[in-house]
Design an enzyme around this catalytic site. Structure first.
Site, PDB file in Angstrom:
ATOM      1  N   ARG A   1     -40.189  -5.388  61.899  1.00  0.00           N
ATOM      2  CA  ARG A   1     -40.632  -4.014  62.213  1.00  0.00           C
ATOM      3  C   ARG A   1     -40.988  -3.320  60.904  1.00  0.00           C
ATOM      4  O   ARG A   1     -40.103  -3.143  60.047  1.00  0.00           O
ATOM      5  CB  ARG A   1     -39.523  -3.268  62.959  1.00  0.00           C
ATOM      6  CG  ARG A   1     -39.784  -1.796  63.126  1.00  0.00           C
ATOM      7  CD  ARG A   1     -38.817  -1.103  64.072  1.00  0.00           C
ATOM      8  NE  ARG A   1     -39.128  -1.393  65.454  1.00  0.00           N
ATOM      9  CZ  ARG A   1     -38.709  -0.651  66.492  1.00  0.00           C
ATOM     10  NH1 ARG A   1     -37.975   0.423  66.303  1.00  0.00           N
ATOM     11  NH2 ARG A   1     -39.042  -0.983  67.724  1.00  0.00           N
TER      12      ARG A   1
ATOM     13  N   HIS B   1     -47.326  -2.281  69.087  1.00  0.00           N
ATOM     14  CA  HIS B   1     -45.973  -2.625  69.566  1.00  0.00           C
ATOM     15  C   HIS B   1     -46.137  -3.576  70.761  1.00  0.00           C
ATOM     16  O   HIS B   1     -45.896  -3.214  71.913  1.00  0.00           O
ATOM     17  CB  HIS B   1     -45.235  -1.345  69.966  1.00  0.00           C
ATOM     18  CG  HIS B   1     -43.755  -1.491  70.109  1.00  0.00           C
ATOM     19  ND1 HIS B   1     -43.082  -2.675  69.834  1.00  0.00           N
ATOM     20  CD2 HIS B   1     -42.796  -0.600  70.511  1.00  0.00           C
ATOM     21  CE1 HIS B   1     -41.783  -2.498  70.061  1.00  0.00           C
ATOM     22  NE2 HIS B   1     -41.591  -1.255  70.468  1.00  0.00           N
TER      23      HIS B   1
ATOM     24  N   GLN C   1     -43.290  -4.311  73.462  1.00  0.00           N
ATOM     25  CA  GLN C   1     -43.062  -3.197  74.384  1.00  0.00           C
ATOM     26  C   GLN C   1     -44.075  -3.234  75.531  1.00  0.00           C
ATOM     27  O   GLN C   1     -43.705  -3.136  76.706  1.00  0.00           O
ATOM     28  CB  GLN C   1     -43.192  -1.864  73.618  1.00  0.00           C
ATOM     29  CG  GLN C   1     -43.028  -0.646  74.501  1.00  0.00           C
ATOM     30  CD  GLN C   1     -41.606  -0.475  74.993  1.00  0.00           C
ATOM     31  OE1 GLN C   1     -40.673  -0.504  74.203  1.00  0.00           O
ATOM     32  NE2 GLN C   1     -41.416  -0.304  76.293  1.00  0.00           N
TER      33      GLN C   1
ATOM     34  N   CYS D   1     -41.688   4.352  76.654  1.00  0.00           N
ATOM     35  CA  CYS D   1     -41.107   3.226  75.917  1.00  0.00           C
ATOM     36  C   CYS D   1     -39.708   3.548  75.396  1.00  0.00           C
ATOM     37  O   CYS D   1     -38.932   2.636  75.139  1.00  0.00           O
ATOM     38  CB  CYS D   1     -42.027   2.845  74.757  1.00  0.00           C
ATOM     39  SG  CYS D   1     -42.380   4.218  73.649  1.00  0.00           S
TER      40      CYS D   1
ATOM     41  N   ARG E   1     -36.903  -5.446  78.299  1.00  0.00           N
ATOM     42  CA  ARG E   1     -37.150  -5.894  76.927  1.00  0.00           C
ATOM     43  C   ARG E   1     -36.367  -7.175  76.665  1.00  0.00           C
ATOM     44  O   ARG E   1     -36.846  -8.101  76.014  1.00  0.00           O
ATOM     45  CB  ARG E   1     -36.726  -4.811  75.904  1.00  0.00           C
ATOM     46  CG  ARG E   1     -37.529  -3.515  75.937  1.00  0.00           C
ATOM     47  CD  ARG E   1     -38.949  -3.696  75.427  1.00  0.00           C
ATOM     48  NE  ARG E   1     -39.026  -4.191  74.074  1.00  0.00           N
ATOM     49  CZ  ARG E   1     -38.912  -3.443  72.973  1.00  0.00           C
ATOM     50  NH1 ARG E   1     -38.730  -2.150  73.083  1.00  0.00           N
ATOM     51  NH2 ARG E   1     -39.001  -3.978  71.768  1.00  0.00           N
TER      52      ARG E   1
HETATM   53  N1   CP Z   1     -38.946   1.178  72.567  1.00  0.00           N
HETATM   54  C1   CP Z   1     -38.419   0.735  71.406  1.00  0.00           C
HETATM   55  O1   CP Z   1     -39.007  -0.121  70.731  1.00  0.00           O
HETATM   56  O2   CP Z   1     -37.238   1.296  71.087  1.00  0.00           O
HETATM   57  P1   CP Z   1     -36.471   1.152  69.688  1.00  0.00           P
HETATM   58  O3   CP Z   1     -37.286   1.893  68.654  1.00  0.00           O
HETATM   59  O4   CP Z   1     -35.135   1.772  69.925  1.00  0.00           O
HETATM   60  O5   CP Z   1     -36.389  -0.296  69.334  1.00  0.00           O
HETATM   61  N1  NVA Z   2     -44.623   5.455  68.819  1.00  0.00           N
HETATM   62  C1  NVA Z   2     -43.203   5.303  68.645  1.00  0.00           C
HETATM   63  C2  NVA Z   2     -42.707   4.153  69.443  1.00  0.00           C
HETATM   64  C3  NVA Z   2     -41.212   3.941  69.386  1.00  0.00           C
HETATM   65  C4  NVA Z   2     -40.757   2.753  70.167  1.00  0.00           C
HETATM   66  C5  NVA Z   2     -42.901   5.109  67.176  1.00  0.00           C
HETATM   67  O1  NVA Z   2     -43.623   4.348  66.515  1.00  0.00           O
HETATM   68  O2  NVA Z   2     -41.962   5.712  66.681  1.00  0.00           O
END
Ligand code: CP
Ligand code: NVA
Length: 300
Positions: A104, A131, A134, A256, A284
């Site tokens: 990430r 993402h 997701q 999400c 997930r």
């Molecule tokens: N939706 C999602 O990716 O959540 P987190 O940021 O908590 O991993």
């Molecule tokens: N758009 C959000 C998604 C979180 C899962 C972010 O990048 O923070």
């Protein structure tokens, strides 16, 4: 040859359904108490996270454990992959020890570079651009609820961010009809598709006739300093009862998560019977177990 999951664009429709079919099987078996610990017995993954996470971290770690393997989590705080040593050296170290990398990052380039230099599968666990895990999960969740994806209408209301970009890739592969509403200047990336997109700055137009109404944070991770300004810009893009009076009464509500209650979505909507946000969160685990199993066993 090893396969990565950087974008839904990297997957064929057939591969997407292979993931969904395995996820459905794993979910059913998990609930029946059947063990999956033979699938990745003795395998390990490295999880490098530049940003916080609840769902992604938990589901990859728990998933890896359930598959018989082990995940090593490293949270980089105030440091980016590539700061301490070149990304290619990070890749060439990790490939000697582990069987896959879940990453990430802020910069999408760091993920594509890791994938280029590491001779093991790299899975994108969110970048500023995309993402994919997701949206694969969200499509799997819609398939569970509606029995099909082709022709399902998704109204995405909010920022043209990583979630919206991945929706564009996912919709194109599966026949989902995507309508996007975002404020002017907050449109998704133009590089996601060569096909024409439905983009409006009127949320009512995007929710009209939708089977699914989807939203995400107005300020994503890394945009905290813009939060006050964005709250003003996105004020009329809130998913609330008034906006939903334009949607099908049985439209399902998705997010999400993490949700910012009272900002992009009201308590009343996220806590309503039509909201399936925790089904998404649960899935997930099952979808990522399928992804891990297929990529680390070289079966995709
Ligand atoms: N939706 C999602 O990716 O959540 P987190 O940021 O908590 O991993
Ligand atoms: N758009 C959000 C998604 C979180 C899962 C972010 O990048 O923070």
């Amino acid at each position: 040859m090893k396969k990565d999951l950087i974008s839904i664009k990297d997957l064929s429709k057939q591969e997407i359904y292979k993931i969904f079919n395995l996820a459905a099987q794993l979910k059913k078996e998990q609930k029946q108490g059947k063990s999956h610990n033979h699938l990745l017995a003795g395998k390990t993954i490295a999880m490098l996270f530049e940003k916080p996470s609840l769902r992604t971290r938990m589901t990859f770690e728990v998933g890896m454990y359930q598959l018989g393997g082990h995940a090593v989590y490293e949270r980089l705080i105030g440091e980016k992959i590539g700061d301490r040593e070149a990304v290619q050296d990070v890749a060439r170290n990790l490939e000697r020890w582990v069987d896959g990398i879940v990453v990430r990052t802020f910069s999408h380039q760091n993920v594509t570079d890791l994938a280029k230099f590491a001779n093991i599968p790299v899975i994108n666990a969110l970048t500023d651009l995309l993402h994919p895990c997701q949206i694969l999960t969200d499509m799997f969740t819609i398939l569970e609820k509606k029995d099909r994806l082709d022709g399902i209408k998704v109204g995405y209301i909010g920022d043209g961010n990583n979630i919206c970009n991945s929706w564009i890739c996912g919709a194109e592969k599966t026949g989902i009809i995507l309508k996007i509403a975002c404020p002017k200047g907050y449109e998704p990336s133009k590089d996601m598709t060569t096909k024409s997109l439905f983009i409006t700055d009127n949320p009512e137009e995007a929710v009209k006739d939708s089977d699914i109404v989807y939203t995400d944070a107005w300020a994503s991770m890394g945009q905290e300093s813009e939060k006050e300004m964005r709250t003003k810009v996105f004020r009329t893009f809130q998913i609330n009862k008034r906006l939903l009076s334009n949607a099908n009464p049985d439209a399902l509500i998705m997010h999400c998560l993490p949700a910012h209650r009272g900002e992009e979505i009201t308590d009343e909507v996220i806590d309503s019977l039509n909201a399936i946000v925790f089904d998404e969160a649960e899935n997930r685990l099952h979808v990522q177990k399928a992804i891990l199993s297929l990529l680390l066993r070289n079966e995709l």
